[in-house]
Design a protein around this motif. Structure first.
Motif, PDB file in Angstrom:
ATOM      1  N   GLN A 237       8.467  10.553   3.307  1.00 27.56           N
ATOM      2  CA  GLN A 237       8.643  11.892   3.860  1.00 27.56           C
ATOM      3  C   GLN A 237       9.447  11.848   5.145  1.00 27.56           C
ATOM      4  OE1 GLN A 237       4.387  12.458   4.132  1.00 27.56           O
ATOM      5  NE2 GLN A 237       4.517  14.253   2.826  1.00 27.56           N
ATOM      6  N   LYS A 239       8.521  10.266   7.889  1.00 27.69           N
ATOM      7  CA  LYS A 239       7.733  10.118   9.119  1.00 27.69           C
ATOM      8  C   LYS A 239       7.433   8.641   9.325  1.00 27.69           C
ATOM      9  CE  LYS A 239       3.377  11.147   6.951  1.00 27.69           C
ATOM     10  NZ  LYS A 239       3.071   9.760   6.716  1.00 27.69           N
ATOM     11  N   PHE A 294       6.319  -2.270   3.767  1.00 27.67           N
ATOM     12  CA  PHE A 294       6.450  -0.820   3.812  1.00 27.67           C
ATOM     13  C   PHE A 294       7.277  -0.295   2.648  1.00 27.67           C
ATOM     14  CE2 PHE A 294       5.237  -1.541   8.317  1.00 27.67           C
ATOM     15  CZ  PHE A 294       4.079  -0.802   8.266  1.00 27.67           C
ATOM     16  N   ALA A 297       4.900   0.091  -0.057  1.00 28.61           N
ATOM     17  CA  ALA A 297       4.041   1.260   0.112  1.00 28.61           C
ATOM     18  C   ALA A 297       4.763   2.517  -0.356  1.00 28.61           C
ATOM     19  CB  ALA A 297       3.620   1.402   1.572  1.00 28.61           C
ATOM     20  N   ARG A 300       4.857   2.525  -4.088  1.00 29.98           N
ATOM     21  CA  ARG A 300       3.556   2.872  -4.669  1.00 29.98           C
ATOM     22  C   ARG A 300       3.326   4.377  -4.585  1.00 29.98           C
ATOM     23  NH1 ARG A 300       0.506  -1.052  -2.264  1.00 29.98           N
ATOM     24  NH2 ARG A 300       0.604   0.192  -0.404  1.00 29.98           N
ATOM     25  N   ARG A 301       3.770   4.954  -3.493  1.00 27.21           N
ATOM     26  CA  ARG A 301       3.556   6.387  -3.330  1.00 27.21           C
ATOM     27  C   ARG A 301       4.459   7.206  -4.244  1.00 27.21           C
ATOM     28  NH1 ARG A 301       2.840  10.543  -3.822  1.00 27.21           N
ATOM     29  NH2 ARG A 301       2.275  12.293  -2.481  1.00 27.21           N
ATOM     30  N   ARG A 305       1.746   2.557 -10.094  1.00 31.71           N
ATOM     31  CA  ARG A 305       1.618   1.430 -11.010  1.00 31.71           C
ATOM     32  C   ARG A 305       1.706   1.948 -12.437  1.00 31.71           C
ATOM     33  NH1 ARG A 305      -3.742  -0.932  -8.191  1.00 31.71           N
ATOM     34  NH2 ARG A 305      -3.839   1.177  -7.349  1.00 31.71           N
ATOM     35  N   MET A 310      -5.653   7.461 -12.684  1.00 31.95           N
ATOM     36  CA  MET A 310      -6.811   7.379 -11.806  1.00 31.95           C
ATOM     37  C   MET A 310      -6.922   8.643 -10.969  1.00 31.95           C
ATOM     38  SD  MET A 310      -5.333   6.198  -8.508  1.00 31.95           S
ATOM     39  CE  MET A 310      -6.403   4.991  -7.860  1.00 31.95           C
ATOM     40  N   SER A 312      -6.147   9.477  -8.053  1.00 32.73           N
ATOM     41  CA  SER A 312      -5.044   9.975  -7.246  1.00 32.73           C
ATOM     42  C   SER A 312      -3.697   9.714  -7.908  1.00 32.73           C
ATOM     43  CB  SER A 312      -5.081   9.355  -5.844  1.00 32.73           C
ATOM     44  OG  SER A 312      -5.155   7.962  -5.915  1.00 32.73           O
TER      45      SER A 312
ATOM     46  N   PHE B 136      -8.315  -0.057   3.779  1.00 31.19           N
ATOM     47  CA  PHE B 136      -8.385  -0.728   5.087  1.00 31.19           C
ATOM     48  C   PHE B 136      -9.674  -0.423   5.853  1.00 31.19           C
ATOM     49  CE2 PHE B 136      -3.929   0.165   4.129  1.00 31.19           C
ATOM     50  CZ  PHE B 136      -3.435  -1.114   4.085  1.00 31.19           C
ATOM     51  N   TRP B 148      -4.041   9.512  10.393  1.00 25.56           N
ATOM     52  CA  TRP B 148      -2.912   9.357   9.477  1.00 25.56           C
ATOM     53  C   TRP B 148      -2.798  10.566   8.549  1.00 25.56           C
ATOM     54  CZ3 TRP B 148      -2.759   8.711   4.074  1.00 25.56           C
ATOM     55  CH2 TRP B 148      -1.487   8.398   3.560  1.00 25.56           C
ATOM     56  N   SER B 152       0.270  13.145   8.207  1.00 25.31           N
ATOM     57  CA  SER B 152       0.945  13.368   6.927  1.00 25.31           C
ATOM     58  C   SER B 152       0.704  14.771   6.399  1.00 25.31           C
ATOM     59  CB  SER B 152       0.452  12.370   5.885  1.00 25.31           C
ATOM     60  OG  SER B 152       0.396  11.082   6.413  1.00 25.31           O
ATOM     61  N   LYS B 263      -1.316   8.793  -4.681  1.00 24.72           N
ATOM     62  CA  LYS B 263      -1.719   9.207  -3.345  1.00 24.72           C
ATOM     63  C   LYS B 263      -2.816   8.267  -2.867  1.00 24.72           C
ATOM     64  CE  LYS B 263      -0.521  14.060  -3.583  1.00 24.72           C
ATOM     65  NZ  LYS B 263      -0.970  15.444  -3.445  1.00 24.72           N
ATOM     66  N   ALA B 264      -3.030   8.253  -1.579  1.00 25.93           N
ATOM     67  CA  ALA B 264      -4.105   7.418  -1.058  1.00 25.93           C
ATOM     68  C   ALA B 264      -5.442   8.028  -1.479  1.00 25.93           C
ATOM     69  CB  ALA B 264      -4.013   7.339   0.455  1.00 25.93           C
ATOM     70  N   SER B 265      -6.399   7.157  -1.823  1.00 27.31           N
ATOM     71  CA  SER B 265      -7.715   7.643  -2.211  1.00 27.31           C
ATOM     72  C   SER B 265      -8.745   6.564  -1.932  1.00 27.31           C
ATOM     73  CB  SER B 265      -7.724   8.018  -3.688  1.00 27.31           C
ATOM     74  OG  SER B 265      -7.341   6.913  -4.465  1.00 27.31           O
ATOM     75  N   SER B 331      -6.547   3.803  -4.252  1.00 30.80           N
ATOM     76  CA  SER B 331      -5.168   3.434  -3.948  1.00 30.80           C
ATOM     77  C   SER B 331      -4.892   3.556  -2.461  1.00 30.80           C
ATOM     78  CB  SER B 331      -4.210   4.331  -4.723  1.00 30.80           C
ATOM     79  OG  SER B 331      -2.891   4.016  -4.348  1.00 30.80           O
ATOM     80  N   LYS B 332      -3.978   2.707  -1.989  1.00 38.13           N
ATOM     81  CA  LYS B 332      -3.549   2.796  -0.599  1.00 38.13           C
ATOM     82  C   LYS B 332      -2.516   3.896  -0.430  1.00 38.13           C
ATOM     83  CE  LYS B 332      -2.368  -1.608  -0.556  1.00 38.13           C
ATOM     84  NZ  LYS B 332      -1.952  -2.971  -0.180  1.00 38.13           N
ATOM     85  N   GLY B 333      -1.940   4.348  -1.558  1.00 38.52           N
ATOM     86  CA  GLY B 333      -0.855   5.317  -1.442  1.00 38.52           C
ATOM     87  C   GLY B 333       0.248   4.746  -0.571  1.00 38.52           C
ATOM     88  N   ASN B 334       0.781   5.545   0.329  1.00 37.45           N
ATOM     89  CA  ASN B 334       1.824   5.006   1.208  1.00 37.45           C
ATOM     90  C   ASN B 334       1.276   4.653   2.578  1.00 37.45           C
ATOM     91  OD1 ASN B 334       1.437   7.761   1.545  1.00 37.45           O
ATOM     92  ND2 ASN B 334       3.362   7.977   2.633  1.00 37.45           N
ATOM     93  N   TRP B 335      -0.028   4.482   2.670  1.00 35.90           N
ATOM     94  CA  TRP B 335      -0.596   3.994   3.925  1.00 35.90           C
ATOM     95  C   TRP B 335      -0.513   2.485   3.899  1.00 35.90           C
ATOM     96  CZ3 TRP B 335      -6.216   3.955   6.062  1.00 35.90           C
ATOM     97  CH2 TRP B 335      -6.176   4.115   7.454  1.00 35.90           C
ATOM     98  N   ALA B 336       0.109   1.886   4.880  1.00 37.70           N
ATOM     99  CA  ALA B 336       0.224   0.432   4.837  1.00 37.70           C
ATOM    100  C   ALA B 336      -0.119  -0.152   6.196  1.00 37.70           C
ATOM    101  CB  ALA B 336       1.620   0.003   4.457  1.00 37.70           C
TER     102      ALA B 336
END
Lengths: 559, 336
Positions: A237, A239, A294, A297, A300-301, A305, A310, A312, B136, B148, B152, B263-265, B331-336
């Motif tokens: 996005q 950010k 990153f 990440a 993945r977003r 996968r 699942m 989300s 995390f 975070w 977001s 998405k992160a979950s 999932s971590k989503g885009n949180w890293a």
């Protein structure tokens, strides 16, 4: 140093810079309450190397950020005549290496401007599609607060074809807003007689802090190193990614001078990097590992996968990025035609060979198991409540192990369309083989006739579905008559494609059911008015005599 | 979604809020420390009935995570847990004798408390047998996650319910107060969850796990829902619709990505199946205060008598959140 929040951390970092002899000019956002600002100023008043510049309103994507940097730079250049390089940082930036190392690094490169600067047409960085247009349109509405107006006004300008003139001599460049410029370049930018023109132009450019200095530096700098000394990663996005305590080792090993953004409560990071100076180190910044993490990440977003469904990730039709997690094979009619097909296939390929997973009574897992990987149950009711989820779960749970299963006209029909659409599926069909168990059963002919008609109808529908243009699976269809002419050749092809064992010729053939009299059986069906056509043309062989000839031993032709 | 349906959902949301407002009379404050709540605090809301044995670990777990204040409705406990809760410095507790069922399984009570105290706060709504996990969580406090999410512009965070169970009979190993329930019940089902979309509210409907496998093999559609949205940046106009499965306005239910991404979950480890469960299931048979005339509990009681073994050869033993992320449960989503 531009700050708007987390004053405690900003103070810590500012003092860290001055301790090494670097003067700091601080710009505080005008939206900060005057009490908090006064306190902050008061706390830092004991430090002779800290100045505060005129305050601007710094909303993201607006001119205020540039104005703030300009004023602060002017103040810096005027008040501290010894300064050679000016580094633009923010309150959430954290120096990762001792400041002395940065000083040495810059001293070795006294003429170099470190500013990421690329022409807009050649980089895919921008998020939201405004790359060229951010320089040729006007943006009077705030993106943060009036998103709809912003979007509408952009659409309007596109429609009427509005384009602003870019001032003569400017070639728009973009890049990270965190730069480090030499006094020469910076003062040339700030003292340019045409600065009012440029300022007026950039005032209504979208996100000018990423393009103002980046563009103007190209006019004056003799030696641009197009990269930022600040490690700053952006997500999909646009950010910035945030660094936490658990990134400590990663940041240490990156050898970058400054990183942003740091979570203000990441106590360990602040302790580690603002504390004792580490051993001297001449390394070049190397953020490769962080880049990879990153980038992963973001991937993945945005892509996820493949084959995972699942809480989300629940893709819409067509957006699955892989319907299933791995390759698998579906066999129609083989288990009917060959007596020991499943055990034979398991031996020949090392794959997990299930029976009819979608059988009406229960799920026939390999080896008669009642549960398999992931505690997937063999209950037909659970499976049929969501057959598609059942299959995707099975393939997901057994990632790394090829799955094969039998399928036929008795089984849950909705699966056929799903597997047909899935590029991971290898579907092999011997059409009409469902008649073999009927032929070998000992039931009333009227029953058989009715069932044969029903099964033929279902299978014909399967075949129709698999001929649709949307089908992406690897599909092979033989009529039964065609297949039994030379069964080993197709089997070899299928097994090779599964490709689990090293490629070699099959040494063992599965045992075919005794088909003596099958032609006559089909003829009988025809005589009763039910025309079985899916198995191809079978010759009507003479009815078997009592004590039929022993089944021929299967053989292989070796070439 | 048409204007008409949108309007109807708005009416429905208003109905739930009015209902919550009326149910406020059910609640009698026993210890009201809500004046301690500061504007940036993380809040936790819960209802409890005779959970005395679980509460010490429950509070400890969430305090360590960084929850600042607990707001708990005690539904007529008889095990002294009310007094214990009232003595905790960071807990506000309300007592009620009214029907759990008629408060829509506690949702009305908590909707009211959230309306009153949670406006503008990040708040977690969990039961005393649910342990929240997020990416995390072993290295970053809950505040890192909420910061975070704020950055977001995400307002709600999904955490699927993951049923944990022991190896062997459920009543074999007793659970002691203060103990980590995962020492007793560390096993879970890794990959038998099915998902459908609920077109009305836009949420996902997740079923499966050991309860579906063991108690509902013939009627999987009756198996309990496992989708939950326990962490929300609350606004007084929001309302939970049924448990924490879904919310209104329905935009908050869009915690999943529809275009292929993740998405992160997080996950809620559901430690329901401890030795306390058998007696609870029996009590529920007579009390009938749970969802769907306690149908779930009827099935449990029947199932438990015959074969109280949830463990199977394919059960996974819990290690950490990274394991669950690899298994695709969170999932971590885009949180890293």
């Amino acid at each position: 140093m531009l700050i708007h929040t987390a004053f405690g951390r900003a103070e810590q970092v500012a003092r860290h810079w001055t301790r090494a002899g670097c003067p700091v000019v601080i710009h505080t956002d005008v939206t900060v309450a005057s009490k908090a600002y006064a306190d902050f100023r008061e706390r830092l008043s004991d430090d002779p190397l800290i100045r505060f510049s005129r305050r601007h309103r710094c909303e993201w994507g607006t001119w205020g950020l540039v104005a703030a940097s300009q004023d602060a730079s002017e103040l810096m250049l005027a008040e501290f005549p010894d300064v050679r390089h000016v580094y633009l940082a923010s309150g959430s930036c954290l120096p990762l290496r001792p400041v002395e190392e940065l000083i040495d690094y810059l001293a070795e490169r006294p003429r170099t401007d470190f500013i990421e600067s690329a022409t807009t047409s050649e980089v895919p960085w921008t998020v939201g599609g405004l790359d060229e247009e951010r320089f040729t349109m006007r943006f009077p509405f705030s993106w943060r607060r009036h998103r709809t107006l912003f979007d509408r006004f952009v659409a309007f300008q596109r429609r009427v074809g509005y384009r602003r003139r870019i001032p003569r001599g400017l070639v728009p460049h973009m890049g990270s807003q965190w730069w480090c410029l030499t006094r020469q370049t910076l003062s040339a930018i700030l003292q340019d007689p045409k600065r009012p023109t440029y300022d007026r132009y950039f005032r209504s450019v979208w996100i000018p802090d990423e393009s103002y200095f980046q563009t103007l530096a190209r006019l004056y700098s003799t030696n641009i190193e197009s990269r930022s000394l600040t490690l700053s990663k952006f997500d999909f996005q646009g950010k910035p990614h945030i660094f936490y305590d658990d990134h400590l080792q990663l940041l240490r090993r990156s050898d970058c001078f400054v990183a942003r953004k740091i979570w203000p409560r990441a106590q360990r990071l602040y302790d580690a990097f603002l504390g004792e100076a580490a051993a001297q180190n001449q390394a070049e910044p190397n953020p490769g590992k962080i880049d990879r993490i990153f980038a992963k990440a973001v991937d993945r977003r945005t892509r996820g996968r493949p084959g995972l469904y699942m809480q989300s990730r629940f893709p819409n039709w067509g957006w699955e990025n892989g319907l299933t997690a791995g390759k698998y094979s579906v066999f129609h009619g083989f288990a009917e035609l060959f007596e020991d097909f499943e055990t034979w296939l398991a031996r020949a390929t090392d794959a997990q060979v299930h029976g009819h997973l979608f059988a009406p009574d229960r799920v026939h897992y390999a080896g008669g198991q009642t549960l398999v990987n992931g505690a997937l149950s063999d209950s037909a009711a659970i499976r049929d409540a969501n057959p598609r989820a059942f299959l995707t779960n099975l393939i997901w749970n057994t990632r790394g192990e090829r799955q094969c299963f039998q399928f036929g006209p008795h089984d849950t029909p909705s699966v056929n369309w799903f597997t047909g659409r899935d590029p991971n599926a290898q579907i092999s069909i011997v059409s009409g083989a469902w008649a073999v168990p009927l032929f070998r059963s000992n039931r009333d002919f009227a029953d058989l006739r009715r069932e044969a008609a029903a099964l033929q109808k279902v299978e014909a529908k399967f075949l129709d579905e698999l001929r649709s243009p949307d089908v992406k699976a690897r599909i092979r269809i033989w009529s039964m008559a065609e297949f039994i002419e030379a069964p080993m050749e197709p089997l070899q092809v299928i097994v090779d494609e599964i490709g689990q064992k090293a490629q070699r010729r099959l040494t063992e053939a599965p045992r075919m059911a005794d088909l003596a009299g099958f032609g006559q059986f089909l003829q009988n069906l025809k005589n009763q008015g039910m025309h079985p056509y899916l198995m191809g043309d079978f010759p009507v062989d003479p009815a078997p005599r009592r004590g039929a000839t022993p089944a021929k031993k299967p053989y292989l032709i070796k070439r | 979604m048409g204007v008409w349906q949108s309007y109807r959902l708005r009416l429905q949301r208003r109905r739930w809020r009015i209902r919550a407002f009326r149910k406020r009379r059910n609640l009698a404050p026993v210890a009201n420390r809500t004046d301690q709540i500061r504007p940036s605090d993380l809040l936790l809301f819960s209802t409890a009935r005779n959970e005395g044995v679980r509460l010490p670990y429950f509070l400890k777990y969430y305090r360590e995570m960084g929850v600042n204040h607990f707001l708990i409705v005690d539904n007529d406990s008889t095990d002294g847990s009310l007094d214990w809760l009232a003595s905790q410095p960071d807990v506000s507790v309300w007592h009620t004798r009214h029907s759990y069922k008629r408060a829509r399984f506690g949702v009305d009570w908590l909707n009211w408390l959230q309306m009153k105290y949670a406006h503008g706060h990040w708040c977690l709504v969990v039961d005393p047998d649910e342990l929240f996990l997020y990416p995390f969580c072993d290295t970053r406090p809950l505040r890192a996650l909420t910061d975070w999410l704020d950055a977001s512009s995400i307002k709600s965070f999904s955490a699927m319910l993951l049923d944990m169970y022991p190896k062997g009979r459920i009543d074999e190993e007793p659970y002691r107060a203060g103990q980590d329930p995962l020492e007793v019940a560390p096993w879970f089902d890794a990959g038998n969850y099915t998902i459908t979309r609920n077109p009305r509210f836009g949420n996902l409907w997740i079923q499966g796990g050991p309860r579906s496998r063991v108690f509902f093999p013939e009627a999987p559609e009756k198996a309990p829902a496992l989708n939950k949205i326990p962490l929300v940046k609350w606004d007084r106009r929001y309302a939970y619709v049924s448990s924490t499965h879904m919310l209104l306005p329905r935009g908050l239910n869009l915690v999943y990505d529809e275009w292929g991404g993740e998405k992160a979950s997080g996950v809620l480890l559901h430690t329901k199946f401890l030795d306390t469960f058998t007696s609870k299931a029996e009590e529920e048979l007579t009390r009938r205060e749970h969802y769907g005339a306690s149908k779930e509990y009827v099935a449990y009681a029947a199932g438990l008598k015959e074969n109280p073994q949830l463990w199977c050869k394919w059960s996974e033993r819990y290690i950490n959140w990274r394991q669950l992320e690899i298994l695709g449960l969170m999932s971590k989503g885009n949180w890293a």
